[in-house]
Write a protein that holds these residues in place. Structure first.
Motif, PDB file in Angstrom:
ATOM      1  N   GLU A  28       0.846  -1.202   0.000  1.00 44.39           N
ATOM      2  CA  GLU A  28       0.000   0.000   0.000  1.00 44.39           C
ATOM      3  C   GLU A  28       0.876   1.245   0.000  1.00 44.39           C
ATOM      4  O   GLU A  28       1.877   1.311   0.707  1.00 44.39           O
ATOM      5  CB  GLU A  28      -0.885  -0.018   1.248  1.00 44.39           C
TER       6      GLU A  28
ATOM      7  N   SER B  87      -1.835   8.692   9.857  1.00 46.92           N
ATOM      8  CA  SER B  87      -3.202   8.393   9.424  1.00 46.92           C
ATOM      9  C   SER B  87      -3.178   7.764   8.037  1.00 46.92           C
ATOM     10  O   SER B  87      -2.360   8.134   7.195  1.00 46.92           O
ATOM     11  CB  SER B  87      -4.038   9.669   9.388  1.00 46.92           C
ATOM     12  N   ARG B  88      -4.063   6.821   7.821  1.00 49.46           N
ATOM     13  CA  ARG B  88      -4.270   6.257   6.483  1.00 49.46           C
ATOM     14  C   ARG B  88      -5.492   6.881   5.822  1.00 49.46           C
ATOM     15  O   ARG B  88      -5.865   6.482   4.721  1.00 49.46           O
ATOM     16  CB  ARG B  88      -4.440   4.747   6.581  1.00 49.46           C
ATOM     17  N   VAL B  89      -6.104   7.857   6.487  1.00 54.90           N
ATOM     18  CA  VAL B  89      -7.333   8.478   5.994  1.00 54.90           C
ATOM     19  C   VAL B  89      -7.105   9.933   5.620  1.00 54.90           C
ATOM     20  O   VAL B  89      -7.528  10.389   4.550  1.00 54.90           O
ATOM     21  CB  VAL B  89      -8.452   8.387   7.064  1.00 54.90           C
TER      22      VAL B  89
ATOM     23  N   ASP C 209      -8.395  14.064  11.440  1.00 56.15           N
ATOM     24  CA  ASP C 209      -8.098  12.758  12.031  1.00 56.15           C
ATOM     25  C   ASP C 209      -8.189  12.802  13.550  1.00 56.15           C
ATOM     26  O   ASP C 209      -8.668  11.856  14.182  1.00 56.15           O
ATOM     27  CB  ASP C 209      -6.704  12.283  11.623  1.00 56.15           C
TER      28      ASP C 209
ATOM     29  N   SER D 181      -9.727   8.245  14.053  1.00 57.55           N
ATOM     30  CA  SER D 181      -9.832   7.157  13.072  1.00 57.55           C
ATOM     31  C   SER D 181      -9.105   5.890  13.509  1.00 57.55           C
ATOM     32  O   SER D 181      -9.465   4.781  13.088  1.00 57.55           O
ATOM     33  CB  SER D 181      -9.292   7.628  11.715  1.00 57.55           C
TER      34      SER D 181
ATOM     35  N   THR E 152      -6.177   4.863  12.588  1.00 55.00           N
ATOM     36  CA  THR E 152      -5.525   4.233  11.435  1.00 55.00           C
ATOM     37  C   THR E 152      -4.023   4.480  11.424  1.00 55.00           C
ATOM     38  O   THR E 152      -3.364   4.242  10.404  1.00 55.00           O
ATOM     39  CB  THR E 152      -6.135   4.736  10.113  1.00 55.00           C
TER      40      THR E 152
ATOM     41  N   ARG F  69      -0.044   3.817  12.224  1.00 57.37           N
ATOM     42  CA  ARG F  69       0.738   2.587  12.159  1.00 57.37           C
ATOM     43  C   ARG F  69       2.188   2.822  12.605  1.00 57.37           C
ATOM     44  O   ARG F  69       2.712   3.934  12.488  1.00 57.37           O
ATOM     45  CB  ARG F  69       0.773   2.053  10.718  1.00 57.37           C
TER      46      ARG F  69
ATOM     47  N   GLU G  49      -0.617  -1.568  14.308  1.00 55.79           N
ATOM     48  CA  GLU G  49      -1.606  -0.672  13.719  1.00 55.79           C
ATOM     49  C   GLU G  49      -2.740  -0.409  14.696  1.00 55.79           C
ATOM     50  O   GLU G  49      -2.714  -0.886  15.833  1.00 55.79           O
ATOM     51  CB  GLU G  49      -2.119  -1.214  12.384  1.00 55.79           C
ATOM     52  N   GLY G  50      -3.711   0.385  14.274  1.00 55.65           N
ATOM     53  CA  GLY G  50      -4.795   0.769  15.168  1.00 55.65           C
ATOM     54  C   GLY G  50      -4.413   1.884  16.119  1.00 55.65           C
ATOM     55  O   GLY G  50      -5.080   2.082  17.140  1.00 55.65           O
TER      56      GLY G  50
ATOM     57  N   GLN H 226      -3.836   5.778  17.430  1.00 54.93           N
ATOM     58  CA  GLN H 226      -4.561   7.041  17.313  1.00 54.93           C
ATOM     59  C   GLN H 226      -3.578   8.169  16.984  1.00 54.93           C
ATOM     60  O   GLN H 226      -2.960   8.761  17.838  1.00 54.93           O
ATOM     61  CB  GLN H 226      -5.319   7.350  18.609  1.00 54.93           C
TER      62      GLN H 226
END
Length: 321
Positions: free
Chosen positions: A105, A127-129, A138, A143, A145, A147, A163-164, A166
């Protein structure tokens, strides 16, 4: 022990650029930082702002965030546009792409980086968003997301090891290299990731309910404390929002991106040990230097960086027991 004292400003050094997000000190006490237009700057002569010398060492294709000096003098740079770079500071200013992917990714919003003695590099993705320009989205959306990634020596793609998170942000090595400490800005906490021993590869809380939003971190001497920049004080309504349903948080995030933002005038930094104990808490209300995103120690002084300001602040460093 939490010794709360005033953050004492001494001087301000203006820079020819905006947003020195991370600051690191080299072996000669000079400060390296990156500004919004992609330049990597070195600042010398901190004792006299009028005589301070600012030199451009390189320019990267992106917005530099976290920095890590390597033993050979090169510099690792996290690009907010989604890449981990290596910069030759020996005069050429050559920029090498180390990786821009993880687990197949494309990366987004690389934030901070550390290198281990064996050449392994760990770095965070906030953030991945949301991209950097929408960082507030974010924080509001919560989110989760973020890592922690690992780049093995010679590898071209990073591995995901945690991951996961904040809004994963600052990153620092433990004194004995047995673990890493990760700042989760969106959760106001520090997380420990084990590198060795029977719990290697596992994460656990190290320090929670911090008095502000932790950003970049710095450790100078191996036996010294970890300095943690607090980008702003805690915001109680935000904690309530984070307990709302995801759809509510997403709507709130979209609204937040349209509200003009001005950082709080309360600034602060923490000194902690490897067990997460707060050794010193330095704060200043009504500060003219806002949004402290980084801190390093050199020559008995603390140097503060900021995503918001056009310079760096020099403050008095307390004795930390």
């Amino acid at each position: 022990m939490d010794r709360r004292t005033a953050l004492v400003p001494l001087r301000y050094v203006a820079l020819p650029g905006h947003g020195p997000e991370d600051v690191v000190a080299d072996s000669e006490g000079r400060i390296l930082t990156g500004v919004a237009d992609g330049r990597i700057l070195r600042v010398d002569g901190l004792d006299d702002p009028s005589a301070a010398r600012v030199e451009c060492l390189a320019e990267i294709p992106g917005r530099p965030l976290g920095l890590e000096l390597l033993p050979d003098g090169d510099l690792l740079v996290c690009s907010a546009d989604g890449a981990l770079l290596r910069v030759d500071l020996g005069g050429a200013g050559r920029v090498q792409m180390l990786t821009e992917t993880a687990a197949g990714e494309r990366l987004r919003f690389c934030s901070n980086v550390v290198a281990l003695p064996d050449g392994t590099v760990y770095f965070t993705v906030s953030s991945r968003v949301h991209p950097l320009r929408d960082w507030m989205g974010d924080i509001v959306e919560h989110s989760g997301t973020g890592r922690l990634l690992r780049l093995a020596p010679g590898a071209r793609e990073a591995d995901v090891v945690l991951e996961g998170l904040q809004f994963a942000n600052g990153l620092v090595r433990a004194r004995d290299d047995s673990c890493l400490i990760v700042a989760e800005t969106g959760a106001r906490r520090l997380t420990r990731f084990r590198l060795t021993g029977p719990r290697a590869g596992q994460a656990e809380p190290l320090a929670g309910n911090l008095p502000g939003f932790p950003d970049n971190m710095w450790r100078g001497a191996p036996d010294g404390p970890v300095w943690v920049a607090l980008a702003g004080p805690r915001v109680p309504p935000l904690g309530l929002l984070h307990r709302a349903a995801p759809a509510v948080r997403r709507r709130a995030a979209r609204l937040a991106l349209h509200v003009p933002y001005r950082p709080s005038a309360t600034t602060g930094v923490l000194a902690i040990d490897d067990d997460g104990r707060v050794l010193q808490r330095l704060t200043r209300r009504g500060s003219g230097f806002r949004m402290v995103t980084s801190v390093c120690e050199t020559g008995g002084r603390l140097v503060l960086g900021s995503l918001w300001e056009r310079g760096i602040a020099i403050c008095e460093a307390p004795v930390v027991y």
